[in-house]
Design a protein around this motif. Sequence first.
Motif, mmCIF file in Angstrom:
data_model
loop_
_atom_site.group_PDB
_atom_site.id
_atom_site.type_symbol
_atom_site.label_atom_id
_atom_site.label_comp_id
_atom_site.label_asym_id
_atom_site.label_seq_id
_atom_site.Cartn_x
_atom_site.Cartn_y
_atom_site.Cartn_z
ATOM 1 N N GLY A 1 -2.355 2.217 -4.743
ATOM 2 C CA GLY A 1 -2.018 3.609 -4.464
ATOM 3 C C GLY A 1 -2.812 4.576 -5.308
ATOM 4 N N ASP A 2 -2.653 5.853 -4.995
ATOM 5 C CA ASP A 2 -3.424 6.891 -5.671
ATOM 6 C C ASP A 2 -2.678 7.576 -6.803
ATOM 7 N N SER A 3 -1.366 7.440 -6.848
ATOM 8 C CA SER A 3 -0.573 8.165 -7.844
ATOM 9 C C SER A 3 -0.381 7.306 -9.090
ATOM 10 N N ILE A 4 -0.876 7.826 -10.225
ATOM 11 C CA ILE A 4 -0.736 7.107 -11.486
ATOM 12 C C ILE A 4 0.743 6.878 -11.796
ATOM 13 N N GLU A 5 1.544 7.930 -11.687
ATOM 14 C CA GLU A 5 2.960 7.815 -12.051
ATOM 15 C C GLU A 5 3.741 6.998 -11.033
ATOM 16 N N ALA A 6 3.640 7.381 -9.769
ATOM 17 C CA ALA A 6 4.499 6.776 -8.745
ATOM 18 C C ALA A 6 4.075 5.358 -8.396
ATOM 19 N N ASP A 7 2.791 5.160 -8.142
ATOM 20 C CA ASP A 7 2.325 3.862 -7.659
ATOM 21 C C ASP A 7 1.966 2.904 -8.787
ATOM 22 N N ILE A 8 1.130 3.356 -9.709
ATOM 23 C CA ILE A 8 0.554 2.440 -10.689
ATOM 24 C C ILE A 8 1.539 2.145 -11.822
ATOM 25 N N ARG A 9 1.985 3.186 -12.510
ATOM 26 C CA ARG A 9 2.939 2.944 -13.592
ATOM 27 C C ARG A 9 4.277 2.455 -13.052
ATOM 28 N N GLY A 10 4.655 2.943 -11.871
ATOM 29 C CA GLY A 10 5.892 2.462 -11.268
ATOM 30 C C GLY A 10 5.852 0.967 -11.028
ATOM 31 N N PHE B 1 0.829 -1.201 0.000
ATOM 32 C CA PHE B 1 0.000 0.000 0.000
ATOM 33 C C PHE B 1 0.866 1.255 0.000
ATOM 34 N N ASP B 2 0.408 2.262 -0.714
ATOM 35 C CA ASP B 2 0.874 3.620 -0.487
ATOM 36 C C ASP B 2 0.216 4.108 0.800
ATOM 37 N N LEU B 3 0.744 5.163 1.412
ATOM 38 C CA LEU B 3 0.162 5.677 2.660
ATOM 39 C C LEU B 3 -0.637 6.955 2.427
ATOM 40 N N ASP B 4 0.033 8.033 2.031
ATOM 41 C CA ASP B 4 -0.658 9.314 1.848
ATOM 42 C C ASP B 4 -1.608 9.252 0.657
ATOM 43 N N HIS B 5 -2.807 9.773 0.851
ATOM 44 C CA HIS B 5 -3.835 9.803 -0.188
ATOM 45 C C HIS B 5 -4.402 8.423 -0.507
ATOM 46 N N THR B 6 -3.983 7.399 0.246
ATOM 47 C CA THR B 6 -4.496 6.049 0.000
ATOM 48 C C THR B 6 -5.100 5.467 1.274
ATOM 49 N N ILE B 7 -4.368 5.550 2.369
ATOM 50 C CA ILE B 7 -4.892 5.156 3.671
ATOM 51 C C ILE B 7 -5.050 6.397 4.552
ATOM 52 N N ILE C 1 4.780 -5.776 -11.602
ATOM 53 C CA ILE C 1 3.768 -6.279 -10.671
ATOM 54 C C ILE C 1 2.441 -5.583 -10.942
ATOM 55 N N LYS C 2 1.362 -6.236 -10.549
ATOM 56 C CA LYS C 2 0.036 -5.680 -10.753
ATOM 57 C C LYS C 2 -0.174 -4.471 -9.844
ATOM 58 N N ALA C 3 -1.136 -3.634 -10.226
ATOM 59 C CA ALA C 3 -1.401 -2.438 -9.434
ATOM 60 C C ALA C 3 -2.882 -2.087 -9.489
ATOM 61 N N ILE C 4 -3.369 -1.516 -8.394
ATOM 62 C CA ILE C 4 -4.753 -1.051 -8.309
ATOM 63 C C ILE C 4 -4.736 0.444 -8.022
ATOM 64 N N PHE C 5 -5.400 1.205 -8.859
ATOM 65 C CA PHE C 5 -5.489 2.656 -8.731
ATOM 66 C C PHE C 5 -6.610 2.999 -7.763
ATOM 67 N N PHE C 6 -6.264 3.614 -6.621
ATOM 68 C CA PHE C 6 -7.266 4.107 -5.676
ATOM 69 C C PHE C 6 -7.687 5.492 -6.137
ATOM 70 N N ASN C 7 -8.935 5.626 -6.524
ATOM 71 C CA ASN C 7 -9.419 6.825 -7.213
ATOM 72 C C ASN C 7 -10.692 7.350 -6.548
ATOM 73 N N PRO C 8 -10.592 7.839 -5.303
ATOM 74 C CA PRO C 8 -11.802 8.245 -4.566
ATOM 75 C C PRO C 8 -12.524 9.440 -5.169
ATOM 76 N N LEU C 9 -11.828 10.259 -5.955
ATOM 77 C CA LEU C 9 -12.465 11.421 -6.580
ATOM 78 C C LEU C 9 -13.009 11.085 -7.965
ATOM 79 N N ASN C 10 -12.885 9.831 -8.362
ATOM 80 C CA ASN C 10 -13.403 9.353 -9.650
ATOM 81 C C ASN C 10 -12.867 10.184 -10.817
ATOM 82 N N LYS C 11 -11.560 10.395 -10.810
ATOM 83 C CA LYS C 11 -10.918 11.087 -11.922
ATOM 84 C C LYS C 11 -10.905 10.175 -13.146
ATOM 85 N N GLU C 12 -10.696 10.754 -14.304
ATOM 86 C CA GLU C 12 -10.642 9.953 -15.521
ATOM 87 C C GLU C 12 -9.477 8.972 -15.438
#
Length: 229
Positions: free
Chosen positions: A184-193, A7-13, A199-210
């Motif tokens: 995590g919430d960051s497309i660049e840092a968490d998901i694409r990284g 898990f990422d911490l900030d903006h995710t948990i 490894i697989k990744a799940i985008f946490f997107n609470p603001l429902n951004k595109e």
Amino acid sequence: MIKHIFFDLDHTIWDFDKNAQETLTELYHHYQLGAIGLNSCDAFIERYTENNQLLWAEYHMGRITKDTLRAQRFHKTFIELGIAPDLVPHQFEEDYVQFSPKKTNLFEGSEKVLAYLQKKYTLHIISNGFKETTLTKMDRCNLNPYFQNVIISEDVGVNKPDKAIFEHALRKAGAEKHESIMIGDSIEADIRGAQDFGIKAIFFNPLNKEKPADVQWQILHLEELMLHF
């Protein structure tokens, strides 16, 4: 096949925006910023948030240092809002760094989801946050019992999305790529990284951004994880 969840911490948990808003509102009144020309606390928080996000994006990519980020985010905000340099409260950054990490607002369902996942998987944190603030957040929010490892970029020497931090995290966890997933919430840092590392990744997107086309899996609420794991 999944055994390890990172898990990422900030903006995710840890709800960074809510905790920042509470802290900045308190500091706005403490420093009486209205008296020096900042007539709207909301406008101050909005401009700071924009600047902070831009600077963090630069920090994630290794383009600026921790010291630069901290030196610029509030100073830049005050100047852009028309405050003369000699009126900028120079202790503001230090007070923010002292008080904000002690806030305990988590995203809705965080503890419920972590307790559920912990019974079935080994959980870890990978954070680009600063070490002292990350450890304070984990302690104040009683998050440490959920996680086997807390990997912090300052300790590793590189930030997400650098492959080296993911490699370090898997090695420390004793995990293989095929049995690991990043949330995590960051497309660049968490998901694409994570995806670039393999490894697989799940985008946490609470603001429902595109959602970008290359992001395969997203959730809008943490409790959705209980439906998938």
